[in-house]
Motif scaffolding. Sequence first.
Motif, PDB file in Angstrom:
ATOM      1  N   TYR A  29     -10.193  -9.575   3.569  1.00 28.93           N
ATOM      2  CA  TYR A  29      -9.594 -10.126   4.792  1.00 28.93           C
ATOM      3  C   TYR A  29      -9.976 -11.594   4.935  1.00 28.93           C
ATOM      4  O   TYR A  29      -9.376 -12.320   5.716  1.00 28.93           O
ATOM      5  N   ASP A  35       0.852  -1.179   0.000  1.00 32.01           N
ATOM      6  CA  ASP A  35       0.000   0.000   0.000  1.00 32.01           C
ATOM      7  C   ASP A  35       0.896   1.240   0.000  1.00 32.01           C
ATOM      8  O   ASP A  35       1.794   1.344   0.831  1.00 32.01           O
ATOM      9  N   LYS A  94     -11.875   5.334  -5.096  1.00 32.82           N
ATOM     10  CA  LYS A  94     -11.908   5.089  -3.653  1.00 32.82           C
ATOM     11  C   LYS A  94     -12.779   6.158  -3.003  1.00 32.82           C
ATOM     12  O   LYS A  94     -12.515   7.354  -3.127  1.00 32.82           O
ATOM     13  N   PHE A 107     -17.052   2.724   6.076  1.00 30.65           N
ATOM     14  CA  PHE A 107     -16.708   1.309   6.195  1.00 30.65           C
ATOM     15  C   PHE A 107     -15.210   1.055   6.405  1.00 30.65           C
ATOM     16  O   PHE A 107     -14.788  -0.085   6.500  1.00 30.65           O
ATOM     17  N   TYR A 108     -14.398   2.121   6.440  1.00 31.99           N
ATOM     18  CA  TYR A 108     -12.976   1.941   6.750  1.00 31.99           C
ATOM     19  C   TYR A 108     -12.724   1.962   8.255  1.00 31.99           C
ATOM     20  O   TYR A 108     -11.583   1.863   8.698  1.00 31.99           O
ATOM     21  N   VAL A 122     -13.925  -4.157   2.121  1.00 30.58           N
ATOM     22  CA  VAL A 122     -13.138  -3.477   3.155  1.00 30.58           C
ATOM     23  C   VAL A 122     -13.478  -3.963   4.566  1.00 30.58           C
ATOM     24  O   VAL A 122     -14.415  -4.742   4.776  1.00 30.58           O
ATOM     25  N   SER A 123     -12.715  -3.415   5.504  1.00 34.51           N
ATOM     26  CA  SER A 123     -12.792  -3.865   6.886  1.00 34.51           C
ATOM     27  C   SER A 123     -14.212  -3.829   7.457  1.00 34.51           C
ATOM     28  O   SER A 123     -14.646  -4.770   8.117  1.00 34.51           O
ATOM     29  N   GLN A 179     -10.896  11.718  -1.131  1.00 37.33           N
ATOM     30  CA  GLN A 179     -11.642  10.508  -1.507  1.00 37.33           C
ATOM     31  C   GLN A 179     -12.997  10.915  -2.103  1.00 37.33           C
ATOM     32  O   GLN A 179     -13.515  11.993  -1.817  1.00 37.33           O
ATOM     33  N   TYR A 208      -5.885   2.318  -6.442  1.00 37.88           N
ATOM     34  CA  TYR A 208      -7.183   2.533  -5.823  1.00 37.88           C
ATOM     35  C   TYR A 208      -7.773   3.673  -6.647  1.00 37.88           C
ATOM     36  O   TYR A 208      -7.582   4.849  -6.340  1.00 37.88           O
ATOM     37  N   LYS A 235     -13.409   0.748  -4.326  1.00 35.89           N
ATOM     38  CA  LYS A 235     -13.368   0.529  -2.886  1.00 35.89           C
ATOM     39  C   LYS A 235     -14.247   1.537  -2.174  1.00 35.89           C
ATOM     40  O   LYS A 235     -14.158   2.723  -2.502  1.00 35.89           O
ATOM     41  N   LYS A 257     -11.599  12.693   5.160  1.00 35.34           N
ATOM     42  CA  LYS A 257     -10.797  12.567   3.936  1.00 35.34           C
ATOM     43  C   LYS A 257     -11.575  12.977   2.682  1.00 35.34           C
ATOM     44  O   LYS A 257     -11.234  12.578   1.573  1.00 35.34           O
ATOM     45  N   PHE A 300     -10.507  -0.724   9.893  1.00 33.89           N
ATOM     46  CA  PHE A 300      -9.132  -0.613   9.386  1.00 33.89           C
ATOM     47  C   PHE A 300      -8.383   0.478  10.149  1.00 33.89           C
ATOM     48  O   PHE A 300      -7.243   0.306  10.580  1.00 33.89           O
ATOM     49  N   ARG A 301      -9.039   1.601  10.328  1.00 35.42           N
ATOM     50  CA  ARG A 301      -8.384   2.714  11.021  1.00 35.42           C
ATOM     51  C   ARG A 301      -8.165   2.371  12.491  1.00 35.42           C
ATOM     52  O   ARG A 301      -7.201   2.830  13.096  1.00 35.42           O
ATOM     53  N   ASP A 303      -0.932   7.479   5.436  1.00 32.54           N
ATOM     54  CA  ASP A 303      -1.719   7.444   6.682  1.00 32.54           C
ATOM     55  C   ASP A 303      -1.156   6.542   7.772  1.00 32.54           C
ATOM     56  O   ASP A 303      -1.338   6.808   8.957  1.00 32.54           O
ATOM     57  N   ALA A 345       0.643   5.052   0.596  1.00 36.14           N
ATOM     58  CA  ALA A 345      -0.140   6.165   1.137  1.00 36.14           C
ATOM     59  C   ALA A 345       0.562   6.530   2.435  1.00 36.14           C
ATOM     60  O   ALA A 345       1.350   5.733   2.952  1.00 36.14           O
TER      61      ALA A 345
HETATM   62  C1  PBG Z   1      -5.401   4.213   3.604  1.00 35.31           C
HETATM   63  C2  PBG Z   1      -6.204   3.019   3.401  1.00 35.31           C
HETATM   64  C3  PBG Z   1      -7.447   2.790   3.968  1.00 35.31           C
HETATM   65  C4  PBG Z   1      -7.823   1.519   3.599  1.00 35.31           C
HETATM   66  C5  PBG Z   1      -6.815   0.991   2.801  1.00 35.31           C
HETATM   67  N1  PBG Z   1      -5.809   1.942   2.676  1.00 35.31           N
HETATM   68  C6  PBG Z   1      -8.276   3.624   4.901  1.00 35.31           C
HETATM   69  C7  PBG Z   1      -8.507   5.027   4.621  1.00 35.31           C
HETATM   70  O1  PBG Z   1      -8.451   5.495   3.478  1.00 35.31           O
HETATM   71  O2  PBG Z   1      -8.749   5.734   5.591  1.00 35.31           O
HETATM   72  C8  PBG Z   1      -9.102   0.872   4.033  1.00 35.31           C
HETATM   73  C9  PBG Z   1      -9.120  -0.591   4.010  1.00 35.31           C
HETATM   74  C10 PBG Z   1     -10.219  -1.192   4.796  1.00 35.31           C
HETATM   75  O3  PBG Z   1     -11.090  -0.510   5.394  1.00 35.31           O
HETATM   76  O4  PBG Z   1     -10.233  -2.405   4.839  1.00 35.31           O
HETATM   77  N2  PBG Z   1      -4.741   4.757   2.592  1.00 35.31           N
END
Ligand code: PBG
Length: 339
Positions: free
Chosen positions: A323, A126, A203, A208-209, A283-284, A231, A200, A258, A227, A212-213, A130, A128
Motif C-alpha cells: 500500500y 484479484d 497465503k 494481519f489481513y 499486507v494491510s 489458507q 497467491y 503473503k 479461512k 483489508f477486511r 470474498d 477471489a
Molecule cells: C482475499 C484477499 C485478502 C487479501 C488480499 N486478497 C484477505 C483475505 O484473504 O481475507 C489481504 C490483503 C491485505 O491484508 O492487505 N482474497
Amino acid sequence: MSLPQILGQFPTVRLRRTRRYEWSRNLVSETALSPKDLIWSVFVREESISPEITSMPRIKRYSVQELVKEAHKAHDLGIGLLALFPVIENKRKSEDAKECLNDQGLIPTTVRALKQALPNLGIMTDVALDAYTSHGHDGLVTNGEILNDETVKLLAKHAIVHAKAGADVISPSDMMDGRVGVIRQALDSENFEHIQIMSYAAKYASVFYGPFRDALGSQSCLGKSHKKSYQLDPANANEALREVAQDIAEGADMVMVKPGLPYLDIVARVKDTFKVPTFAFQVSGEYAMLDLAAKAGWLDFNQGLMETLISFKRAGADGIITYGAVEAAQFIQKEPIKK
Ligand code: PBG
C-alpha cells in the motif's frame, strides 16, 4: 553455514572500516530497491462508499476517476503495476457472488478506465470471491463447507471477465486447490495466452489481513468464521513449498508469499528452491502497524517502510506488493537508494 576461515579475525579484520563513509557504505551495499520493484495495491470503491478506512487512515478507497488520477502519479514515479481490490456495496454481495461476473461491474469498469488513460501501466486484478460474497468467504459455501471445485469453475469465469476488460495479470488469492491450472486453461481457450498469472501461492491464514477486511467490509460478512480450511497454517513451511510447486506446475508465471514480514523465511526458501519470479505482499496489517507506530511518534514511517521493503529484496523477493508503493517511490526519488 560456517564462514570460511579465510575471512580472518579481529584486529586484522575490522568490519566497521567500510561502514565509515557514505561512499563506501554505498559501494558495499548488497541490495537495491527501485520503484520498478513495487506493485501498488489500491482499493477502488463504488461511488456510494466512503473513502475513509478506519484502520488504514493513511490511505483511501478511490472512486474510479480518483484512481485514474492517482495512477498517473504512480506511473510517473516509475511504478509498473497496480493491484486492484474492489469495495462493493453490501446490497450487491450475495451467497453465489454473482456480481463477480458482471462485465459492467466495478473492476471491469476500473480496468477499462485505467487502460484507456495509461495503456503502459500494468493492471493486476484479484481473483477471489470474498469481495462479492455475503458470507465473506473466498469460495462458495454449502452447509459451512467451502466448496473447492465449484469455486474454481466460477473463478475461471471471473478471471475471463477481467481479461476481457483488459487486465494484464490475473492474481488468484483464494487458495482453492487447482485454480491456477483451470484459470490458465480458461484464459488460453479464450485467446488470452499472453495474460500472466501471479498466484497467491503461499497465503497464510493471518490476522494481519484485518484492516483489508475492514476496508472491504468483508470482516462483518465473515463474522466469527475463519479461512483456515483453505489458507495455510502459520506453523507450516514445507506445505508452503508444496503449494508453490503446484502453482508453478499449473502455469503460474509469478508466485507470491503473503503476508510478508512474518514470512521472510518462506520468501527466501521459495526463491532458493524454485528460482522463479517471487513476490511478497506487505499486507494491510503490516502497513497499519507502521502507520500507528509512526503516529505515536515511535518510529519514522518512511524509514520504517524502506527498511521493511529492502528486507524483502534481501530475502530474495523480485518485488513487493504494498500500500506504500507511492510513498516509497517518492522517498526513493528524493533520497535515491544506494547502488
Ligand atoms: C482475499 C484477499 C485478502 C487479501 C488480499 N486478497 C484477505 C483475505 O484473504 O481475507 C489481504 C490483503 C491485505 O491484508 O492487505 N482474497
